[in-house]
Write an enzyme that holds these catalytic residues in place. Sequence first.
Site, PDB file in Angstrom:
ATOM      1  N   ASN A 211     -67.553  71.227  30.977  1.00  0.00           N
ATOM      2  CA  ASN A 211     -67.831  72.054  29.800  1.00  0.00           C
ATOM      3  C   ASN A 211     -67.704  71.198  28.544  1.00  0.00           C
ATOM      4  OD1 ASN A 211     -64.943  72.195  28.878  1.00  0.00           O
ATOM      5  ND2 ASN A 211     -64.729  73.262  30.839  1.00  0.00           N
ATOM      6  N   ASP A 280     -63.743  77.345  36.213  1.00  0.00           N
ATOM      7  CA  ASP A 280     -63.441  78.503  37.062  1.00  0.00           C
ATOM      8  C   ASP A 280     -63.929  78.282  38.495  1.00  0.00           C
ATOM      9  OD1 ASP A 280     -62.262  79.997  35.008  1.00  0.00           O
ATOM     10  OD2 ASP A 280     -64.226  80.656  34.288  1.00  0.00           O
ATOM     11  N   LYS A 290     -75.096  59.929  46.573  1.00  0.00           N
ATOM     12  CA  LYS A 290     -75.902  60.566  45.538  1.00  0.00           C
ATOM     13  C   LYS A 290     -76.983  61.439  46.171  1.00  0.00           C
ATOM     14  CE  LYS A 290     -79.142  59.602  41.792  1.00  0.00           C
ATOM     15  NZ  LYS A 290     -79.865  58.559  41.023  1.00  0.00           N
ATOM     16  N   PHE A 324     -55.202  80.337  25.842  1.00  0.00           N
ATOM     17  CA  PHE A 324     -56.316  80.276  24.893  1.00  0.00           C
ATOM     18  C   PHE A 324     -57.474  81.091  25.458  1.00  0.00           C
ATOM     19  CE2 PHE A 324     -53.977  77.306  22.614  1.00  0.00           C
ATOM     20  CZ  PHE A 324     -54.660  76.903  21.467  1.00  0.00           C
ATOM     21  N   LYS A 338     -56.697  89.388  28.636  1.00  0.00           N
ATOM     22  CA  LYS A 338     -56.181  88.159  29.235  1.00  0.00           C
ATOM     23  C   LYS A 338     -54.658  88.122  29.136  1.00  0.00           C
ATOM     24  CE  LYS A 338     -57.013  83.184  29.311  1.00  0.00           C
ATOM     25  NZ  LYS A 338     -57.905  82.102  28.841  1.00  0.00           N
ATOM     26  N   LYS A 342     -52.542  88.319  32.711  1.00  0.00           N
ATOM     27  CA  LYS A 342     -51.905  87.068  33.130  1.00  0.00           C
ATOM     28  C   LYS A 342     -50.455  86.962  32.647  1.00  0.00           C
ATOM     29  CE  LYS A 342     -56.423  84.902  33.397  1.00  0.00           C
ATOM     30  NZ  LYS A 342     -57.274  83.726  33.169  1.00  0.00           N
TER      31      LYS A 342
END
Length: 405
Positions: A211, A280, A290, A324, A338, A342
């Site tokens: 990301n 995730d 490859k 975060f 969240k 959690k």
Amino acid sequence: MSIKGKNILLCVTGGIAAYKACDLTSKLTKAGADVHVIMTSSAKAFVSPVTFQALSRNPVHDDVFTEKVPHQIAHIDLADKADLVLVAPATANVIGKLANGLADEMVLATVLATQAPVWIAPAMNVNMYQHPAVKRNMTILNDMGMAIIESGEGNLACGWTGKGRLAEPEEMVARITSYFGTENSGLQGKNVLITAGSTREALDPVRFFSNRSTGRMGYALAQAAREAGADVTLISGPTSLAAPEDVDIVRVTTALEMYDAVLNRFDTADVVIKSAAVADYRPDEVSEHKIKKHDDDMVVRMVRNPDIAAALGQKKTNQFLVGFAAETQDIETAARQKMANKQLDMVVANNVAADDAGFATDTNRVIIFTQDGQKRAMELMSKTDVAAQIIGDISKLFTGDGSSS
């Protein structure tokens, strides 16, 4: 947190941003600091020493050979008495001289002589700021232990637009106040565990899924926590950032590696800040070689990675957990869900779709949510200053000294 009675040595060098140093001097003095100003000869072309003398209520120094007090070597005395030395604005010229140990100005000689913390606040044209020589010199100063207060972005006096603006005086005052708040910090001597950056999930020896996270926010948090007196462990995904000074850094690549690194250190942590952007999902199969392209479409089966924050929430005893939430819509709803799901004590949320906040930017705009239902929305500021604010809130909540409201 207070800077009352602290001896701040402000070194002003020759740039148009010297006018901001006047405001900085005023704000520091009003906050109770004992401000002493040294000016380079070039700085006097922009602002008169009389201005700084009036604002600081102390004599201004500008010549290493002129001793205002008989039998006293001024630059040594100033260096010895300083609790903090701040070079603001710091020009490319002075940064280069400091990086090479030169001392042909009183500012330079004093910085070389001090054992106090030295902070450098650059201000210059965007092209100068990005020049390899200037970047190298700032890296050298940082490696020497001097803190770099990153410049802001915007319209510059030269007519260009970009990075190079001197950090705003109120931001520098806030950072100085936070730094000296270490003496009364609720995090003094506590073990703080921070995750930062992205993870990489391999598809083959060449390709991986990841990301946009650069790790800047997490690294700024690690530095702020260290400045607050904490013993900091930073578990970092791949990044080009230099490790913060006096921080124990653990480098990982994948989500599974980060999961193991965090869980193995969780029992001894007092505070955990999960700022990393952890993948995730990961590919179910990783090719040994490859993968060659072919005419057909390619389907990659992804499997779920363990949820580190959720695992910590189930395992925690007396740890303070901070998560975060990087969102693009319904930010408050997602953040509060969240936190509840959690078992987090605090969630820091932001809109990563914004151009000036989120991933790969020097600035951020966040909202802090806490278990007691409080919400604090912060204005756009540098990630360094956001980190100082977050650590300040954690320190208060950890000791029961206040809320984030």
